[in-house]
Scaffold this active site. Structure first.
Site, mmCIF file in Angstrom:
data_model
loop_
_atom_site.group_PDB
_atom_site.id
_atom_site.type_symbol
_atom_site.label_atom_id
_atom_site.label_comp_id
_atom_site.label_asym_id
_atom_site.label_seq_id
_atom_site.Cartn_x
_atom_site.Cartn_y
_atom_site.Cartn_z
ATOM 1 N N TYR A 106 -4.158 12.947 -16.741
ATOM 2 C CA TYR A 106 -5.509 12.788 -17.391
ATOM 3 C C TYR A 106 -5.444 12.338 -18.960
ATOM 4 C CZ TYR A 106 -7.070 14.239 -12.843
ATOM 5 O OH TYR A 106 -7.273 14.394 -11.468
ATOM 6 N N PRO A 119 -14.914 9.601 -11.525
ATOM 7 C CA PRO A 119 -15.611 8.998 -10.400
ATOM 8 C C PRO A 119 -17.009 9.207 -10.276
ATOM 9 C CG PRO A 119 -13.894 11.053 -9.885
ATOM 10 C CD PRO A 119 -14.171 10.633 -11.376
ATOM 11 N N HIS A 342 -13.014 13.324 -15.078
ATOM 12 C CA HIS A 342 -11.831 14.070 -13.986
ATOM 13 C C HIS A 342 -10.869 15.083 -14.388
ATOM 14 C CE1 HIS A 342 -10.325 14.261 -10.312
ATOM 15 N NE2 HIS A 342 -10.402 12.788 -9.881
ATOM 16 N N LYS A 422 -13.245 14.753 17.080
ATOM 17 C CA LYS A 422 -13.210 16.075 17.483
ATOM 18 C C LYS A 422 -13.170 16.346 18.955
ATOM 19 C CE LYS A 422 -15.073 18.788 13.410
ATOM 20 N NZ LYS A 422 -16.478 19.338 13.030
ATOM 21 N N GLU A 424 -12.211 14.253 21.092
ATOM 22 C CA GLU A 424 -10.814 13.891 21.652
ATOM 23 C C GLU A 424 -9.626 15.039 21.040
ATOM 24 O OE1 GLU A 424 -10.266 11.542 23.789
ATOM 25 O OE2 GLU A 424 -12.214 10.952 23.764
ATOM 26 N N SER A 427 -7.784 15.238 14.658
ATOM 27 C CA SER A 427 -8.505 15.303 13.284
ATOM 28 C C SER A 427 -9.065 14.341 12.525
ATOM 29 C CB SER A 427 -7.099 15.766 12.212
ATOM 30 O OG SER A 427 -7.655 15.293 10.784
ATOM 31 N N PRO A 428 -10.294 14.481 12.543
ATOM 32 C CA PRO A 428 -11.098 13.328 11.864
ATOM 33 C C PRO A 428 -10.753 12.686 10.627
ATOM 34 C CG PRO A 428 -12.622 15.316 12.445
ATOM 35 C CD PRO A 428 -11.249 15.600 12.679
ATOM 36 N N SER A 453 -5.830 12.607 -1.578
ATOM 37 C CA SER A 453 -5.725 13.830 -2.342
ATOM 38 C C SER A 453 -5.553 15.047 -1.174
ATOM 39 C CB SER A 453 -6.818 13.688 -2.880
ATOM 40 O OG SER A 453 -6.782 13.525 -4.289
ATOM 41 N N SER A 455 -5.516 19.400 -1.436
ATOM 42 C CA SER A 455 -5.965 20.301 -2.387
ATOM 43 C C SER A 455 -4.940 21.394 -2.679
ATOM 44 C CB SER A 455 -7.340 21.043 -2.026
ATOM 45 O OG SER A 455 -7.721 22.137 -2.870
ATOM 46 N N THR A 464 -3.825 19.189 -7.218
ATOM 47 C CA THR A 464 -3.929 18.503 -5.983
ATOM 48 C C THR A 464 -2.174 18.197 -5.778
ATOM 49 O OG1 THR A 464 -4.060 16.485 -7.146
ATOM 50 C CG2 THR A 464 -5.998 17.338 -6.155
ATOM 51 N N SER A 553 -9.299 9.281 -0.399
ATOM 52 C CA SER A 553 -9.744 10.842 -0.741
ATOM 53 C C SER A 553 -11.029 10.964 0.218
ATOM 54 C CB SER A 553 -10.264 11.007 -2.248
ATOM 55 O OG SER A 553 -10.420 12.487 -2.517
#
Length: 625
Positions: A106, A119, A342, A422, A424, A427-428, A453, A455, A464, A553
């Protein structure tokens, strides 16, 4: 998204003293003390994973060349020496990465924060279409943010958890009463929330004019939304003329140019006081003119552009102070959202604050406030010299070029939401990321370095790391999907393997064992040791790996909103998404100056990929495992 990562990871960075993070008393600290320190991953594990991550991106020949460089890095003892240096740093600091990351990602990044770093968030359209509705909503929004601030001040913010583990809450304490300050080679961040006399005012901007609005009574209680509404009306009627110079547009410029203009601006005592008032304010509220009318189809994309850059010098870009950490935007036509600087925080804490505020604005008024006369909000004065006017004109020109160059598309994918993957047992997030890989492959016939990204908030002061979504497994799936000779069942197996591989990499990343920040740390260590840069970081493969054509992200929210950001490379895309139960909100950005990229085209291919993957699963018999 954490802006252009090549700047952080592919260029030498100057190392500097860290910016002081705000230290807090009491419960907050006892919670923080209990969090583990960020580990330094094992060197051989990172190098193996790096080689694996390169597989879908480069040729066999390039890969074997890089493999040789890695062997040399290990056998020469260079890798070991840098690793030991990192381990020593980790023992001495609260988080071996966070200060380095703040600087390289940054504060040393010199492109404008607008589009390239900050963002925006698009909130659902409100149902007002006039000044009265705009100011009522803005007043309620301000009251909601102050309600959230009370939780921060009293340290009653509920601690967040991930997989049963508590998360670092530090970022929440960095977003109010803070601001970025431009510097000639490197910026800094100031935070006034722990000052002896913390700020009690916000900044309100209307018609390019800035006002200081006190939002607390003399007894320390916050103003009610009724009282704030009356104050906003005063601001509105005092600032009807727009013939003022849009001083805020200076903050949209290249950081070096803005730093020069900033030093020039604050030579004048009045200007300096006005700038300090903005910097110290708790947050900023931008009361925007209605945005240009477009069809319903394009409405959300238009709002996203307004949130990111304000639409240019003819529209609302002068109604901003882009260095301010939090700017809430409320336009007369019901469009609203936020843009944030950011450096102090990632998306999730910002969205948690927004969720709280949106919920708050939907609550009915319980009591009407008795009307005590309140002092007139203070208009901030600026003395504009010919030199400052010239700086403003240049900033306008540069901003308008950026505005015309940004192509942003916000859309709602309404065939299914996170409920389908989910059911199925997929992971979404991984499902959406694999769909992105398929969409990109269909457009370009290859995989590309993809940044998502992850966390690191399980660790003290964690920011991140990178989930690398382009994997050997995702490439096998997209190639298989496009192969008409493969049976559906085989394609489904490849899809499940690709989703599973992404899920595993995500777990690796959030547990502090991904490769990107570790490689960055080794590189910065080499710079700090003043030794020659290891060949590994001068390699073409490293440049390819760090050139993120897809910068993505997931920022989930309770509110039906979506975050948006610009691409991080000239020939890339910025993709953000918020998966709701039955639909997914997406934003896709690209630069018009690149002939190869097109936001609407990627959006189209992404929708098709998601539908094709759903159909593929639904048409295949369930395995009896």
């Amino acid at each position: 998204m954490e802006r252009k990562l090549q700047a952080a990871q592919a260029k030498p960075a100057r190392l500097v003293k860290p910016v002081a993070l705000v230290r807090l008393p009491g419960r907050y600290l006892s919670h923080q003390e209990g969090l583990p320190h960020l580990p330094v991953p094992q060197l051989n594990q990172t190098l193996e994973r790096y080689l694996l991550a390169l597989k879908p991106l480069i040729s066999e020949e390039e890969w074997s060349h890089t493999n040789t460089l890695i062997e040399d890095f290990q056998t020469s003892g260079v890798g070991d020496r840098l690793q030991k240096g990192l381990e020593r740093r980790a023992k001495k600091t609260e988080n071996w990465l966070s200060d380095w990351w703040l600087q390289t990602a940054y504060l040393e990044y010199r492109m404008p924060v607008v589009v390239h770093s900050s963002p925006g968030v698009v909130l659902p359209k409100q149902d007002f279409v006039d000044r009265q509705g705009q100011l009522r909503f803005a007043a309620k929004l301000i009251e909601g943010v102050l309600d959230f601030k009370t939780m921060i001040d009293n340290e009653t913010l509920p601690v967040e958890y991930l997989g049963g583990k508590p998360l670092c809450m530090n970022q929440y304490y960095q977003i109010l009463s803070s601001c970025r300050i431009p510097g000639p080679k490197r910026d800094s961040v100031v935070n006034y929330s722990q000052a002896k006399k913390p700020p009690t005012h916000i900044t309100v901007v209307h018609n390019f004019q800035f006002f200081e609005l006190d939002v607390y009574n003399s007894d320390g209680t916050p103003l009610t939304s009724d009282q704030i509404f009356i104050q906003l009306e005063k601001i509105w009627s005092t600032s009807l003329q727009t013939n003022k110079e849009p001083i805020g547009i200076l903050t949209s410029n290249h950081r070096n140019s803005w730093a020069k203009a900033y030093n020039n601006l604050i030579k004048d005592k009045t200007n300096k006081e006005s700038v300090r008032t903005i910097e110290k304010s708790i947050f900023t509220v931008c009361l925007d003119a209605p945005i240009p009318r477009v069809s319903d189809d394009h409405y959300k994309s238009g709002v996203a552009a307004q949130m990111l850059h304000g639409g240019g010098s003819r529209w609302n870009s002068g109604n901003r102070w882009f260095d301010k950490t939090l700017q809430f935007i409320v336009a007369e036509d019901g469009s609203c959202g936020l843009v944030y600087e950011h450096a102090p925080a990632e998306g999730p804490p910002i969205v948690a604050l927004l969720d709280h505020v949106v919920e708050y604005t939907n609550k009915p008024e319980l009591i009407r406030s008795p009307m005590i006369p309140l002092p007139m909000p203070k208009k901030l004065r600026f003395n504009i010299t010919p030199e400052i006017k010239n700086d403003i004109e240049k900033a306008k020109q540069n901003l308008n070029i950026m505005v015309h160059d940004l192509d942003v598309k916000v859309f709602v994918f309404s065939v299914f939401g996170k409920n389908f993957p989910k059911v199925e047992k997929l992971s979404p997030d991984a499902f959406i990321q694999v769909a992105l890989q398929l969409a990109y492959y269909r457009m370009y016939g290859r995989s590309c370095a993809t940044y998502e990204s992850a966390s690191l908030r399980m660790f003290r002061l964690g920011r991140t790391d990178t989930i690398r979504s382009a994997s050997v497994e995702s490439l096998r799936f997209v190639q298989g999907m496009e192969n008409s000779e493969k049976q559906n069942q085989e394609k489904v197996d490849l899809l499940r393997k690709a989703v599973q591989a992404h899920r595993l990499y995500t777990d690796t990343a959030i547990n502090g064992k991904a490769i990107d920040r570790h490689l960055l740390g080794l590189k910065l260590r080499a710079i700090e040791d003043l030794v020659s840069m290891p060949e590994l970081f001068m390699d073409t493969s490293y440049a390819i790996a760090m050139h993120f054509n897809l910068s993505t992200s997931q920022v989930p929210a309770k509110t039906d909103c979506v975050m948006c950001f610009g691409p991080v490379v000239p020939d890339g895309y910025g993709v953000c998404y918020n998966p709701m139960e039955d639909h997914i909100n997406f934003s896709v950005s690209a630069f018009n100056s690149c002939a190869e990229t097109n936001a609407a085209r990627l959006a189209h291919y992404l929708e098709k990929a998601l539908c094709d993957m759903q159909q593929l699963i639904q048409q295949s018999p369930k395995s009896k495992l």
